[in-house]
Design an enzyme around this catalytic site. Structure first.
Site, PDB file in Angstrom:
ATOM      1  N   SER A  77       0.848  -1.208   0.000  1.00  0.00           N
ATOM      2  CA  SER A  77       0.000   0.000   0.000  1.00  0.00           C
ATOM      3  C   SER A  77       0.870   1.240   0.000  1.00  0.00           C
ATOM      4  O   SER A  77       0.589   2.215  -0.715  1.00  0.00           O
ATOM      5  CB  SER A  77      -0.906   0.024   1.239  1.00  0.00           C
ATOM      6  OG  SER A  77      -1.732  -1.100   1.253  1.00  0.00           O
ATOM      7  N   HIS A 212       4.504  -9.836   2.205  1.00  0.00           N
ATOM      8  CA  HIS A 212       3.710 -10.904   2.834  1.00  0.00           C
ATOM      9  C   HIS A 212       2.875 -11.744   1.869  1.00  0.00           C
ATOM     10  O   HIS A 212       2.228 -12.700   2.287  1.00  0.00           O
ATOM     11  CB  HIS A 212       2.836 -10.337   3.964  1.00  0.00           C
ATOM     12  CG  HIS A 212       1.686  -9.501   3.522  1.00  0.00           C
ATOM     13  ND1 HIS A 212       0.390  -9.953   3.547  1.00  0.00           N
ATOM     14  CD2 HIS A 212       1.624  -8.223   3.071  1.00  0.00           C
ATOM     15  CE1 HIS A 212      -0.411  -8.987   3.134  1.00  0.00           C
ATOM     16  NE2 HIS A 212       0.309  -7.925   2.840  1.00  0.00           N
ATOM     17  N   CYS A 342     -17.650  -6.264   3.984  1.00  0.00           N
ATOM     18  CA  CYS A 342     -18.798  -6.028   4.848  1.00  0.00           C
ATOM     19  C   CYS A 342     -18.554  -4.754   5.632  1.00  0.00           C
ATOM     20  O   CYS A 342     -17.694  -4.715   6.495  1.00  0.00           O
ATOM     21  CB  CYS A 342     -18.986  -7.203   5.787  1.00  0.00           C
ATOM     22  SG  CYS A 342     -20.478  -7.087   6.733  1.00  0.00           S
TER      23      CYS A 342
HETATM   24  C1  LIG Z   1      -2.891  -5.954  -5.717  1.00  0.00           C
HETATM   25  C2  LIG Z   1      -2.539  -5.497  -4.340  1.00  0.00           C
HETATM   26  N1  LIG Z   1      -1.968  -4.286  -4.175  1.00  0.00           N
HETATM   27  C3  LIG Z   1      -1.632  -3.833  -2.974  1.00  0.00           C
HETATM   28  C4  LIG Z   1      -1.863  -4.560  -1.833  1.00  0.00           C
HETATM   29  C5  LIG Z   1      -1.473  -4.006  -0.511  1.00  0.00           C
HETATM   30  O1  LIG Z   1      -0.296  -4.604  -0.019  1.00  0.00           O
HETATM   31  P1  LIG Z   1       0.068  -4.516   1.527  1.00  0.00           P
HETATM   32  O2  LIG Z   1      -0.883  -5.408   2.258  1.00  0.00           O
HETATM   33  O3  LIG Z   1       1.491  -4.980   1.611  1.00  0.00           O
HETATM   34  O4  LIG Z   1      -0.051  -3.080   1.930  1.00  0.00           O
HETATM   35  C6  LIG Z   1      -2.468  -5.810  -1.954  1.00  0.00           C
HETATM   36  C7  LIG Z   1      -2.807  -6.606  -0.747  1.00  0.00           C
HETATM   37  O5  LIG Z   1      -3.896  -7.092  -0.579  1.00  0.00           O
HETATM   38  C8  LIG Z   1      -2.814  -6.298  -3.240  1.00  0.00           C
HETATM   39  O6  LIG Z   1      -3.400  -7.493  -3.412  1.00  0.00           O
END
Ligand SMILES: Cc1ncc(COP(=O)(O)O)c(C=O)c1O
Length: 402
Positions: A77, A212, A342
């Site tokens: 993110s 992760h 949800c």
């Molecule tokens: C396509 C995508 N982008 C970004 C993220 C966000 O990553 P993080 O959980 O490391 O912030 C995710 C996580 O669900 C994701 O699937």
């Protein structure tokens, strides 16, 4: 709820994965013995600095990049936010246009929406019923003030692959024609360990990764930033990461992220056939046992014509919401997820499925099954059986067919 006599059938690897033992082992000394601040001058710090430098080289090798182009962040993110807001902040005059897609992760969509509130404009290019963006349509959205195009490599809900290489080539051609420069960002968080991340082949200027999702730790990510691309940092301070992300480096997590990425890349070719077979078995099993199930995504597994990653499989079931299905599966020791979020009393259908044209009532009844390194045929058969029996219990599925 966890059956004590059995292991959990974990089928939510697109949400997160456990840290693999080799990665943990490599990280551990950095919590205790090699704890120095990489910026300090004594030998203990030098060892920590070496850990960060080596990790940067490992990541660069997987991406076909220079180590100076790798920025360690606090996760996928943050990488997405840094790419989007970091570029937007440097636009000479407030405003400018961003192209992205309707099926991005919220870590891309929400920063773009934040920028729209501050005077920027955005185009959210739609997708077809398989979740695929038409590269020509995407490139046609370039305007004279477009400065950024952001498109994910693999979708997290349905596993559809975007032709990022074609998109970046066409966007560049289109930008040249309108005399502007557009930088290309790709959220490749769900592609790591599944597809090549070579930044030159993909033609990207910025690319986000997360630890992760690939059996590395949570809270660490990477933003690839092509040489010459300027970004305003989100976090200012001591100037670490070449002024692009301040804060004392989280050495253990950085080392873990790099090791996880290296391992997942080296195992990538060998795992492809195995996941293809598992996905084929899963889709055939669900279609056979639950005839009213509908598959969401690209049913053409051929990656040379776009395709999908087989690790992520998404179905909708009519007349039922995702949540009770997931609870029923959980009761049987199976962890999966739903595309719908949800929020308080209302169930929001997934924006990805809606963009693919899935009926909102079907979209709330979606289940994502995402397989990982430990998933075996028995786990696939187990979830097919469990889904059929949960749907029967929920009364949405004629008993005779089970
Ligand atoms: C396509 C995508 N982008 C970004 C993220 C966000 O990553 P993080 O959980 O490391 O912030 C995710 C996580 O669900 C994701 O699937």
């Amino acid at each position: 709820m966890i059956p004590s006599d059995d292991r959990i059938n974990y089928l939510d690897h697109a949400a997160t994965t456990p840290v693999r033992p080799e990665v943990l082992e490599k990280m551990l000394p950095y919590f205790t013995e090699i704890f120095g601040n990489p910026s300090s001058l004594y030998a203990l710090a030098g060892e920590a600095r070496y850990g960060v430098d080596e990790s940067r080289e490992q990541v660069a090798a997987v991406l076909g990049a220079r180590s100076s182009e790798i920025v360690f962040t606090g996760g996928g993110s943050e990488s997405d936010n840094l790419a989007i807001k970091g570029l937007a902040a440097l636009q000479a005059h407030a405003g400018g246009h961003i192209i992205t897609t309707a099926i991005e992760h919220h870590a891309v969509i929400h920063p773009v929406e934040q920028l729209e509130k501050r005077g920027f404009t955005a185009t959210y290019v739609g997708v077809d019923s398989t979740g695929r963006v038409d590269p020509e349509e995407f490139a046609a959205a370039v305007q004279p003030d477009t400065f950024l195009a952001s498109v994910m490599l693999v979708n997290n809900e349905v596993g559809t692959i975007q032709d990022v290489a074609a998109i970046s080539r066409l966007v560049r051609e289109s930008a040249e024609r309108s005399g502007t420069k557009v930088l290309i960002h790709s959220d490749a968080v769900q592609a790591a360990g599944k597809l090549s991340l070579n930044v030159d082949e993909l033609g990207v200027d910025l690319m986000s990764l997360s630890g992760h999702k690939i059996y590395g730790p949570k809270g660490v990510g990477v933003l690839y930033v092509r040489r010459g691309v300027e970004l305003e940092p989100l976090i200012a301070g001591g100037g670490q990461e070449r002024q692009r992300r301040s804060g004392t480096e989280n050495v253990a997590l950085i080392v873990g992220m790099a090791e996880a990425l290296t391992l997942s890349e080296s195992e990538r070719p060998a795992s492809r056939d195995r996941f293809d077979r598992l996905a084929t078995r899963l889709i055939a099993g669900v279609n056979e046992r639950i005839p009213n199930a509908s598959f969401n995504g690209n049913d053409n597994p051929d990656q040379s014509s776009g395709g999908r990653v087989p690790e992520v499989v998404n179905f909708s079931f009519p007349g039922v919401e995702g949540e009770p299905i997931l609870l029923g599966l959980d009761f049987k020791g199976i962890a999966a997820s739903s595309g719908s979020a949800c929020s308080s009393a209302s169930l929001e259908p997934s924006h990805v499925l809606l963009a693919m044209g899935v009926d909102p009532e079907l979209a709330v009844g979606s289940v994502r099954i995402s397989m990982g390194r430990d998933t075996i045929e028995e786990d696939v058969d187990d979830v097919v059986q469990a889904l059929a029996s949960v749907l029967e219990q929920l009364g949405t599925f004629p008993a005779a067919q089970v």
